[in-house]
Scaffold this active site. Structure first.
Site, mmCIF file in Angstrom:
data_model
loop_
_atom_site.group_PDB
_atom_site.id
_atom_site.type_symbol
_atom_site.label_atom_id
_atom_site.label_comp_id
_atom_site.label_asym_id
_atom_site.label_seq_id
_atom_site.Cartn_x
_atom_site.Cartn_y
_atom_site.Cartn_z
ATOM 1 N N ASP A 1 0.881 -1.179 0.000
ATOM 2 C CA ASP A 1 0.000 0.000 0.000
ATOM 3 C C ASP A 1 0.914 1.224 0.000
ATOM 4 O O ASP A 1 2.145 1.096 -0.038
ATOM 5 C CB ASP A 1 -0.935 -0.015 1.232
ATOM 6 C CG ASP A 1 -2.257 0.720 0.962
ATOM 7 O OD1 ASP A 1 -2.194 1.928 0.640
ATOM 8 O OD2 ASP A 1 -3.318 0.093 1.056
ATOM 9 N N TYR B 1 -15.812 7.101 -11.112
ATOM 10 C CA TYR B 1 -15.502 5.774 -10.558
ATOM 11 C C TYR B 1 -16.122 4.683 -11.428
ATOM 12 O O TYR B 1 -15.449 3.716 -11.808
ATOM 13 C CB TYR B 1 -16.061 5.728 -9.132
ATOM 14 C CG TYR B 1 -15.946 4.404 -8.401
ATOM 15 C CD1 TYR B 1 -14.715 3.877 -8.031
ATOM 16 C CD2 TYR B 1 -17.107 3.702 -8.034
ATOM 17 C CE1 TYR B 1 -14.641 2.678 -7.326
ATOM 18 C CE2 TYR B 1 -17.035 2.517 -7.326
ATOM 19 C CZ TYR B 1 -15.795 2.003 -6.977
ATOM 20 O OH TYR B 1 -15.720 0.824 -6.276
HETATM 21 P P1 NAD Z 1 -10.351 1.361 0.272
HETATM 22 O O1 NAD Z 1 -10.485 2.773 -0.173
HETATM 23 O O2 NAD Z 1 -10.782 0.994 1.634
HETATM 24 O O3 NAD Z 1 -8.850 0.878 0.094
HETATM 25 C C1 NAD Z 1 -8.091 1.186 -1.036
HETATM 26 C C2 NAD Z 1 -6.638 1.106 -0.656
HETATM 27 O O4 NAD Z 1 -5.879 1.485 -1.811
HETATM 28 C C3 NAD Z 1 -6.250 2.074 0.476
HETATM 29 O O5 NAD Z 1 -5.592 1.373 1.507
HETATM 30 C C4 NAD Z 1 -5.347 3.088 -0.199
HETATM 31 O O6 NAD Z 1 -4.289 3.537 0.631
HETATM 32 C C5 NAD Z 1 -4.818 2.284 -1.374
HETATM 33 N N1 NAD Z 1 -4.366 3.141 -2.471
HETATM 34 C C6 NAD Z 1 -4.945 4.253 -2.946
HETATM 35 N N2 NAD Z 1 -4.203 4.773 -3.938
HETATM 36 C C7 NAD Z 1 -3.143 3.966 -4.090
HETATM 37 C C8 NAD Z 1 -2.013 3.971 -4.949
HETATM 38 N N3 NAD Z 1 -1.815 4.960 -5.841
HETATM 39 N N4 NAD Z 1 -1.127 2.963 -4.852
HETATM 40 C C9 NAD Z 1 -1.293 1.980 -3.931
HETATM 41 N N5 NAD Z 1 -2.320 1.927 -3.073
HETATM 42 C C10 NAD Z 1 -3.238 2.917 -3.165
HETATM 43 O O7 NAD Z 1 -11.108 0.466 -0.819
HETATM 44 P P2 NAD Z 1 -11.808 -0.947 -0.614
HETATM 45 O O8 NAD Z 1 -13.193 -0.685 -0.139
HETATM 46 O O9 NAD Z 1 -10.928 -1.847 0.146
HETATM 47 O O10 NAD Z 1 -11.942 -1.409 -2.126
HETATM 48 C C11 NAD Z 1 -10.976 -2.247 -2.737
HETATM 49 C C12 NAD Z 1 -11.390 -2.442 -4.182
HETATM 50 O O11 NAD Z 1 -12.703 -3.013 -4.222
HETATM 51 C C13 NAD Z 1 -11.467 -1.149 -4.999
HETATM 52 O O12 NAD Z 1 -11.070 -1.416 -6.320
HETATM 53 C C14 NAD Z 1 -12.945 -0.813 -4.980
HETATM 54 O O13 NAD Z 1 -13.321 -0.076 -6.117
HETATM 55 C C15 NAD Z 1 -13.554 -2.191 -4.998
HETATM 56 N N6 NAD Z 1 -14.899 -2.199 -4.452
HETATM 57 C C16 NAD Z 1 -15.113 -1.960 -3.129
HETATM 58 C C17 NAD Z 1 -16.403 -1.970 -2.623
HETATM 59 C C18 NAD Z 1 -16.684 -1.716 -1.175
HETATM 60 O O14 NAD Z 1 -17.857 -1.587 -0.799
HETATM 61 N N7 NAD Z 1 -15.670 -1.655 -0.306
HETATM 62 C C19 NAD Z 1 -17.482 -2.211 -3.483
HETATM 63 C C20 NAD Z 1 -17.242 -2.397 -4.831
HETATM 64 C C21 NAD Z 1 -15.927 -2.420 -5.304
HETATM 65 C C1 AKB Z 2 -18.673 2.789 -3.261
HETATM 66 O O1 AKB Z 2 -19.709 3.093 -2.657
HETATM 67 O O2 AKB Z 2 -18.018 3.566 -3.965
HETATM 68 C C2 AKB Z 2 -18.240 1.345 -3.195
HETATM 69 C C3 AKB Z 2 -18.821 0.580 -4.338
HETATM 70 C C4 AKB Z 2 -20.192 0.061 -4.234
HETATM 71 O O3 AKB Z 2 -18.180 0.410 -5.341
HETATM 72 N N1 AKB Z 2 -18.615 0.824 -1.929
#
Ligand code: NAD
Ligand code: AKB
Length: 315
Positions: free
Chosen positions: A36, A141
């Site tokens: 990260d 996004y």
């Molecule tokens: P998050 O924002 O909690 O974590 C993302 C991580 O990426 C953070 O720890 C951040 O420090 C790191 N990051 C940001 N920019 C960076 C960079 N340039 N280089 C390296 N690391 C970097 O996100 P999450 O909720 O854990 O989501 C993870 C993935 O799942 C994402 O692709 C997100 O789009 C996808 N997603 C999440 C959800 C959800 O509800 N959490 C839903 C749909 C999709």
């Molecule tokens: C967001 O709300 O951006 C995420 C997702 C559904 O991709 N939790």
């Protein structure tokens, strides 16, 4: 060990924290390298490397140093933060994915790339949104996720790169906080309930969205990644469904345990994002192709979240 060493990019985030621990429990701490922008909790129990995913040279160094065979690419800017910084979100989400796909082509890596319900826009069917149909997202996004899905398929078709993807709903977890999304309210509300404080919701009470408990999200991810290649028939991204509810329904489920819990509604710019997304998802393909079925409904998830957070806060 057939998977080889695994790199998790964005390991400190909401999903990465739990996925890294789960992978380490399955494969051994030393075989799962967390990365990260800076060290955090994931650095405590196994190897950690600082990595900005926009730095392709550093990514290559880590892949060679640890002989990486699989990458879970989780680093991204989520929907709400993305609307506040659209160009930065595009740069990180697309530039990061390109670096991962190029590394996968060069080093023959297997890749997991999470997409989202944000891939759908206002012209998609809102109930039981089908796998195939109009996408046309209206957030940066969502645009980055659709583009990412198509580039993933392109790398599979053109270069034979094994990229697998899920369109996650909003993920609900107790271990880690969400990072700038539109579905974040559904995690924050549980913390307020357990702390016995009132909650102000940034979405309207009747905003129905697809959601999933973290255990199911991680299980689906590993099921897809471990499925035999011939069972993976979609190379863009699989629809994935857990449950769907509104803030009013979630509040009522919490009130079954905390009768005095107070919730107010003050919708902000995130309401417009939520209004452009599906209310529920048809995940027939995931069920059919690699045997997906969720375990948690609203009641089971609510009980689990409250129990775990009470332990966490010592209440
Ligand atoms: P998050 O924002 O909690 O974590 C993302 C991580 O990426 C953070 O720890 C951040 O420090 C790191 N990051 C940001 N920019 C960076 C960079 N340039 N280089 C390296 N690391 C970097 O996100 P999450 O909720 O854990 O989501 C993870 C993935 O799942 C994402 O692709 C997100 O789009 C996808 N997603 C999440 C959800 C959800 O509800 N959490 C839903 C749909 C999709
Ligand atoms: C967001 O709300 O951006 C995420 C997702 C559904 O991709 N939790």
């Amino acid at each position: 060990m057939t998977t080889g060493n695994i790199l998790v990019i964005g390991a400190n985030g909401q999903i990465g924290t739990v996925l890294t621990e789960t992978l380490r429990n399955a494969h051994g701490n030393d075989r799962v390298i967390a990365s990260d922008l800076a060290p955090a909790a994931t650095a405590a129990h196994g190897p950690f490397e600082t990595l900005d995913i926009l730095n392709a040279v550093r990514l290559g160094e880590i892949i060679r140093q640890y002989d990486i065979r699989q990458v879970y690419h989780l680093a991204a800017i989520l929907s709400a933060t993305g609307e506040q910084h659209p160009q930065w979100a595009w740069d990180v989400n697309m530039g990061g994915l390109f670096n991962v796909l190029e590394a996968a082509r060069e080093y023959r890596l297997k890749v997991f790339f999470p997409s989202s319900i944000a891939s759908f826009g206002p012209f998609a069917e809102r109930q039981n949104t089908p796998q195939h149909g109009p996408l046309e997202p209206t957030t940066v996004y969502g645009i980055s996720k659709v583009a990412g899905e198509l580039w993933s398929q392109y790398y599979f078709l053109r270069y034979g790169v094994d990229v697998r993807s899920l369109r996650y709903p909003g993920i609900i977890s107790y271990q880690s906080m969400p990072g700038g999304g539109t579905t974040d309210y559904a995690v924050e509300i549980f913390h307020k309930a357990v702390l016995e404080e009132p909650f102000t919701c940034f979405l309207r009470d009747d905003t129905r969205l697809p959601m999933m408990y973290m255990d199911d999200a991680v299980r689906a991810t590993l099921l897809l990644m471990e499925a035999p290649a011939e069972q993976v028939k979609l190379h863009t991204s699989y629809n994935l469904s857990g449950m769907s509810f509104t803030p009013a329904e979630l509040s009522a489920a919490i009130r079954a345990h905390y009768p005095g819990f107070e919730v107010q509604y003050q919708p902000d710019f995130r309401q417009g994002i939520a209004d452009s997304w599906p209310e529920s998802i048809d995940d027939t393909d995931a069920r059919h192709d690699w045997g997906w079925a969720p375990s948690f409904d609203l009641q089971a998830m609510t009980l689990e979240m409250l129990t775990r957070l009470r332990e966490k806060y010592g209440r």
